[in-house]
Design a protein around this motif. Structure first.
Motif, PDB file in Angstrom:
ATOM      1  N   VAL A   7      -4.763 -10.229 -17.120  1.00  0.00           N
ATOM      2  CA  VAL A   7      -3.800 -10.449 -16.052  1.00  0.00           C
ATOM      3  C   VAL A   7      -2.947  -9.199 -15.873  1.00  0.00           C
ATOM      4  CG1 VAL A   7      -1.819 -11.837 -15.315  1.00  0.00           C
ATOM      5  CG2 VAL A   7      -3.688 -12.919 -16.566  1.00  0.00           C
ATOM      6  N   ALA A   8      -2.694  -8.824 -14.633  1.00  0.00           N
ATOM      7  CA  ALA A   8      -1.780  -7.724 -14.317  1.00  0.00           C
ATOM      8  C   ALA A   8      -0.658  -8.279 -13.454  1.00  0.00           C
ATOM      9  CB  ALA A   8      -2.509  -6.607 -13.580  1.00  0.00           C
ATOM     10  N   VAL A   9       0.570  -7.935 -13.787  1.00  0.00           N
ATOM     11  CA  VAL A   9       1.736  -8.320 -12.990  1.00  0.00           C
ATOM     12  C   VAL A   9       2.403  -7.030 -12.546  1.00  0.00           C
ATOM     13  CG1 VAL A   9       3.970  -9.472 -13.015  1.00  0.00           C
ATOM     14  CG2 VAL A   9       2.044 -10.483 -14.252  1.00  0.00           C
ATOM     15  N   LEU A  10       2.530  -6.860 -11.232  1.00  0.00           N
ATOM     16  CA  LEU A  10       3.037  -5.614 -10.664  1.00  0.00           C
ATOM     17  C   LEU A  10       4.260  -5.873  -9.801  1.00  0.00           C
ATOM     18  CD1 LEU A  10      -0.484  -4.388  -9.577  1.00  0.00           C
ATOM     19  CD2 LEU A  10       0.778  -3.636 -11.591  1.00  0.00           C
ATOM     20  N   ASN A  11       5.330  -5.158 -10.071  1.00  0.00           N
ATOM     21  CA  ASN A  11       6.566  -5.275  -9.308  1.00  0.00           C
ATOM     22  C   ASN A  11       6.514  -4.294  -8.141  1.00  0.00           C
ATOM     23  OD1 ASN A  11       9.133  -5.206  -8.285  1.00  0.00           O
ATOM     24  ND2 ASN A  11      10.157  -5.004 -10.245  1.00  0.00           N
ATOM     25  N   TYR A  12       6.240  -4.786  -6.955  1.00  0.00           N
ATOM     26  CA  TYR A  12       6.102  -3.928  -5.785  1.00  0.00           C
ATOM     27  C   TYR A  12       7.439  -3.406  -5.264  1.00  0.00           C
ATOM     28  CZ  TYR A  12       1.184  -3.521  -4.655  1.00  0.00           C
ATOM     29  OH  TYR A  12      -0.134  -3.142  -4.649  1.00  0.00           O
ATOM     30  N   SER A  13       8.547  -3.806  -5.894  1.00  0.00           N
ATOM     31  CA  SER A  13       9.835  -3.218  -5.536  1.00  0.00           C
ATOM     32  C   SER A  13       9.928  -1.793  -6.077  1.00  0.00           C
ATOM     33  CB  SER A  13      10.983  -4.050  -6.129  1.00  0.00           C
ATOM     34  OG  SER A  13      10.991  -5.333  -5.568  1.00  0.00           O
ATOM     35  N   ASP A  14       9.062  -1.463  -7.025  1.00  0.00           N
ATOM     36  CA  ASP A  14       9.016  -0.138  -7.634  1.00  0.00           C
ATOM     37  C   ASP A  14       8.042   0.736  -6.841  1.00  0.00           C
ATOM     38  OD1 ASP A  14       8.212   2.092  -9.230  1.00  0.00           O
ATOM     39  OD2 ASP A  14       8.863   1.029 -11.028  1.00  0.00           O
ATOM     40  N   GLN A  15       8.517   1.849  -6.326  1.00  0.00           N
ATOM     41  CA  GLN A  15       7.683   2.712  -5.476  1.00  0.00           C
ATOM     42  C   GLN A  15       6.450   3.246  -6.192  1.00  0.00           C
ATOM     43  OE1 GLN A  15       9.782   6.229  -4.310  1.00  0.00           O
ATOM     44  NE2 GLN A  15      10.358   6.768  -6.387  1.00  0.00           N
ATOM     45  N   LYS A  24     -10.512  -4.474 -10.225  1.00  0.00           N
ATOM     46  CA  LYS A  24     -10.797  -5.775  -9.604  1.00  0.00           C
ATOM     47  C   LYS A  24     -11.078  -6.858 -10.633  1.00  0.00           C
ATOM     48  CE  LYS A  24     -12.680  -3.815  -5.344  1.00  0.00           C
ATOM     49  NZ  LYS A  24     -11.572  -3.844  -4.507  1.00  0.00           N
ATOM     50  N   SER A  25     -11.376  -6.455 -11.870  1.00  0.00           N
ATOM     51  CA  SER A  25     -11.646  -7.430 -12.928  1.00  0.00           C
ATOM     52  C   SER A  25     -10.378  -8.140 -13.406  1.00  0.00           C
ATOM     53  CB  SER A  25     -12.323  -6.740 -14.116  1.00  0.00           C
ATOM     54  OG  SER A  25     -11.464  -5.758 -14.656  1.00  0.00           O
ATOM     55  N   LEU A  26      -9.215  -7.615 -13.032  1.00  0.00           N
ATOM     56  CA  LEU A  26      -7.955  -8.229 -13.442  1.00  0.00           C
ATOM     57  C   LEU A  26      -7.496  -9.259 -12.429  1.00  0.00           C
ATOM     58  CD1 LEU A  26      -5.795  -5.194 -14.626  1.00  0.00           C
ATOM     59  CD2 LEU A  26      -7.003  -6.845 -16.037  1.00  0.00           C
ATOM     60  N   LYS A  27      -6.968 -10.359 -12.934  1.00  0.00           N
ATOM     61  CA  LYS A  27      -6.272 -11.308 -12.074  1.00  0.00           C
ATOM     62  C   LYS A  27      -4.886 -10.711 -11.896  1.00  0.00           C
ATOM     63  CE  LYS A  27      -5.160 -16.169 -11.730  1.00  0.00           C
ATOM     64  NZ  LYS A  27      -5.321 -17.473 -12.372  1.00  0.00           N
ATOM     65  N   SER A  28      -4.557 -10.293 -10.679  1.00  0.00           N
ATOM     66  CA  SER A  28      -3.289  -9.589 -10.497  1.00  0.00           C
ATOM     67  C   SER A  28      -2.325 -10.371  -9.613  1.00  0.00           C
ATOM     68  CB  SER A  28      -3.525  -8.200  -9.921  1.00  0.00           C
ATOM     69  OG  SER A  28      -4.098  -8.278  -8.645  1.00  0.00           O
ATOM     70  N   PHE A  29      -1.066 -10.258  -9.974  1.00  0.00           N
ATOM     71  CA  PHE A  29       0.034 -10.828  -9.210  1.00  0.00           C
ATOM     72  C   PHE A  29       0.939  -9.665  -8.829  1.00  0.00           C
ATOM     73  CE2 PHE A  29      -1.158 -14.331 -12.031  1.00  0.00           C
ATOM     74  CZ  PHE A  29      -1.254 -15.376 -11.131  1.00  0.00           C
TER      75      PHE A  29
END
Length: 124
Positions: A7-15, A24-29
């Motif tokens: 699993v990958a969790v990415l904070n899109y508030s960070d540039q 693509k193998s990761l389930k990402s949020f």
């Protein structure tokens, strides 16, 4: 052999996060503070000792009470919640754990004071 979930969790508030190449193998949020994002959070209340927030994952909304001040703590907790959701845990089941989380000693920790002022220890 059992295949481990990733699993990958990415904070899109960070540039800088937007520049990452996520396999693509990761389930990402990917989450953001922006309310029209599919995955987002909104702070609904604040005090010295608590921050209330609403978590939205696609069409679900769950409200949490975090006994810690600051948006950075909400972002950290939101990320932790998303990792657990990625492993199949329902966010509603995490309310009690979040509401009783005391954090790490020495990290924006409110300490008793005889003064009328709030006193915090932060070894950041």
């Amino acid at each position: 052999s059992e295949k481990k979930s990733k699993v990958a969790v990415l904070n899109y508030s960070d540039q800088w996060v937007k520049q990452l190449a996520v396999p693509k193998s990761l389930k990402s949020f990917c989450f953001d503070k922006v309310e029209n994002s599919e995955i987002n959070y909104k702070i609904t209340g604040r005090s010295f000792g608590q921050t209330s927030f609403r978590l939205k994952i696609y069409d679900r909304e769950v409200h949490f009470e975090l006994p810690m001040p600051g948006e950075h703590n909400v972002q950290n907790m939101f990320s932790a919640i998303l990792v657990l959701v990625g492993f199949g845990i329902e966010p509603e089941k995490l309310r009690t754990a979040v509401s009783t989380f005391s954090g790490v000693p020495g990290r924006l920790q409110k300490v008793p004071s005889q003064s009328a002022r709030a006193v915090f220890v932060d070894y950041a």
